[in-house]
Scaffold this active site. Structure first.
Site, PDB file in Angstrom:
ATOM      1  N   THR A  74       0.831  -1.207   0.000  1.00  0.00           N
ATOM      2  CA  THR A  74       0.000   0.000   0.000  1.00  0.00           C
ATOM      3  C   THR A  74       0.862   1.252   0.000  1.00  0.00           C
ATOM      4  OG1 THR A  74      -1.859  -1.111   1.075  1.00  0.00           O
ATOM      5  CG2 THR A  74      -1.755   1.285   1.273  1.00  0.00           C
ATOM      6  N   GLN A 182       0.474  -9.046  -5.916  1.00  0.00           N
ATOM      7  CA  GLN A 182       0.082 -10.449  -6.037  1.00  0.00           C
ATOM      8  C   GLN A 182       0.964 -11.228  -7.005  1.00  0.00           C
ATOM      9  OE1 GLN A 182      -2.286 -12.150  -4.373  1.00  0.00           O
ATOM     10  NE2 GLN A 182      -3.048 -10.411  -3.219  1.00  0.00           N
ATOM     11  N   SER A 203       6.313  -8.327   0.699  1.00  0.00           N
ATOM     12  CA  SER A 203       6.976  -9.523   1.200  1.00  0.00           C
ATOM     13  C   SER A 203       6.011 -10.606   1.656  1.00  0.00           C
ATOM     14  CB  SER A 203       7.887  -9.125   2.379  1.00  0.00           C
ATOM     15  OG  SER A 203       8.233 -10.222   3.176  1.00  0.00           O
ATOM     16  N   HIS A 204       4.929 -10.214   2.329  1.00  0.00           N
ATOM     17  CA  HIS A 204       4.103 -11.227   2.996  1.00  0.00           C
ATOM     18  C   HIS A 204       3.216 -12.014   2.043  1.00  0.00           C
ATOM     19  CE1 HIS A 204      -0.061  -9.413   3.314  1.00  0.00           C
ATOM     20  NE2 HIS A 204       0.625  -8.356   2.922  1.00  0.00           N
ATOM     21  N   THR A 240      15.023   4.758   9.830  1.00  0.00           N
ATOM     22  CA  THR A 240      15.930   3.641  10.055  1.00  0.00           C
ATOM     23  C   THR A 240      15.358   2.359   9.461  1.00  0.00           C
ATOM     24  OG1 THR A 240      16.719   4.650  12.097  1.00  0.00           O
ATOM     25  CG2 THR A 240      17.130   2.298  11.829  1.00  0.00           C
ATOM     26  N   CYS A 328     -18.104  -7.720   3.090  1.00  0.00           N
ATOM     27  CA  CYS A 328     -18.737  -7.718   4.413  1.00  0.00           C
ATOM     28  C   CYS A 328     -17.742  -7.454   5.531  1.00  0.00           C
ATOM     29  CB  CYS A 328     -19.449  -9.056   4.649  1.00  0.00           C
ATOM     30  SG  CYS A 328     -18.344 -10.474   4.656  1.00  0.00           S
TER      31      CYS A 328
END
Length: 394
Positions: A74, A182, A203-204, A240, A328
């Site tokens: 983001t 993605q 990364s995640h 940092t 939702c």
């Protein structure tokens, strides 16, 4: 007997792989130096920082000095779009994007419209969620400074014709940003071949830690700095460096690059089995998105006559974690903006389910879904007056 727990939401986030965690651990304790410090501890951190930057760059065939670490996808989206907008305001104020972008793109575009007088064109997509290249080119004006089109959609998995979009942007001397959160690490990417100027990554989504991402900025691209303060990230993004996460991201990118072919082949096979199994067993079902140009681990179904919230709740009771195209969870009763943009009627868009497959998904997991999901859909449909009317009509 312990309830089975089955994770089918890899598009939302992935677990950190053991190899990644092992790489990270020393940077919480003995290798804790600040990469901006000149002593030995700092130099050790700087060496690790440079290594990770090279690993992420190698994932997309970029130069290491074109990779800038951020707090995630983001932030990368926001920086790319706002940074170009402010840096190129003397040239124009027009931005082109699509109606199916992640909210990290849509909301920064809306902010620039509302508060800074920018004009944004939101392109329609076809029934598979693909941008129409002729409409994209027609939308370009003398004042257009940026095109931002996502690489692959997070909900329906459709991969865009990125190379062709890049060629159109280059032809008209317009910068091109793509949200590849993605895609990067899940499909092969070569920024040199794609004519991409800016690319957001995270990364995640590839078995690395949360809270760390990157923005690829092609050499020579004029862009405003995003965070002001110190000289980190070549004075473009102060603060940092988050060394444990950066090191983890680097290792995750290295693993993704090494295992790419096997990853794609395996997930595509499981995806095909899941789609075929569900379509065979559950009537009044459609697959959303392209079947050919699709992320390997993405499956998105719409089931007529029911709503996605009910599907998620019943699957969770069976130990299956999934997500819905319905919004939702954000407190809105509106269906997914992506599904509405591809032309689904409101009532069908509400009954959507995203099942995303990852490196820890097994054949047995797919069999379990194919076994359990039909009964869930049938039970919900039996409570639906719409379904009852269809059955009576037949």
């Amino acid at each position: 007997m312990e309830k089975r727990r089955l994770y089918m939401d890899y598009s939302a986030t992935t677990p950190v792989k053991k190899e990644v965690l092992d790489e990270m651990m020393p940077y919480f304790t003995e290798n804790f130096g600040n990469a901006s410090s000149f002593h030995t501890f700092g130099r050790e951190a700087k060496t690790a920082l440079d290594k990770a930057r090279g690993q992420v760059a190698n994932l997309i065939n970029a130069k290491p000095n074109e990779i800038y670490f951020t707090a995630g996808g983001t932030e990368s989206d926001n920086w790319a779009i706002e940074g170009v907008a402010f840096a190129h305001r003397s040239k124009g104020n027009h931005i082109i994007t699509s109606k199916i972008e992640h909210h990290g793109v849509l909301h920064i575009c809306e902010y620039l419209e509302k508060h800074h007088g920018f004009e944004v064109t939101y392109l329609d997509v076809d029934a598979e969620g693909r941008v129409k290249l002729d409409e994209l080119e027609k939308a370009i004006k003398d004042t257009t400074i940026l095109i931002s089109i996502m690489f692959a959609n997070n909900e329906i998995g459709t991969i865009q014709p990125i190379k062709e979009i890049g060629e159109i942007a280059k032809k008209h001397n317009v910068l091109f940003h793509t949200d590849a959160v993605q895609a990067a690490g899940n499909v092969p990417i070569d920024v040199k071949e794609l004519n991409v100027d800016l690319m957001s990554m995270s990364s995640h989504k590839i078995y690395g830690p949360k809270g760390i991402g990157a923005l690829y900025i092609k050499t020579g691209t004029k862009l405003h700095s995003f965070v002001h303060g110190g000289a980190q990230e070549r004075r473009r993004r102060a603060g940092t460096e988050n060394m444990p996460s950066i090191v983890g991201y680097g290792k995750a990118a290295e693993l993704a690059k090494t295992n790419m072919d096997e990853h794609i082949e395996r997930l595509t096979s499981l995806r095909t089995k899941l789609i075929d199994g569900i379509l065979e067993k559950i009537p009044y079902t459609r697959v959303n998105g392209s079947l050919e140009d699709r992320l390997p681990g993405n499956v998105n179904f719409s089931f007529e006559f029911i709503e996605g919230e009910g599907i998620l709740l019943m699957l969770d009771m069976l130990g299956i974690a999934a997500s819905s195209g319905s919004a939702c969870t954000s407190g809105s009763l509106d269906p997914s903006h992506v599904l509405m943009a591809i032309g689904l009627p409101h009532e069908i868009a509400h009954g959507s389910l995203r099942l995303s497959i990852g490196d820890f998904t097994t054949e047995d997991d797919i069999d379990y879904i194919i076994e359990k999901l039909p009964a869930v859909i049938e039970r919900l449909r039996m409570m639906s007056p719409l379904y009852d009317a269809v059955i009576k009509q037949k």
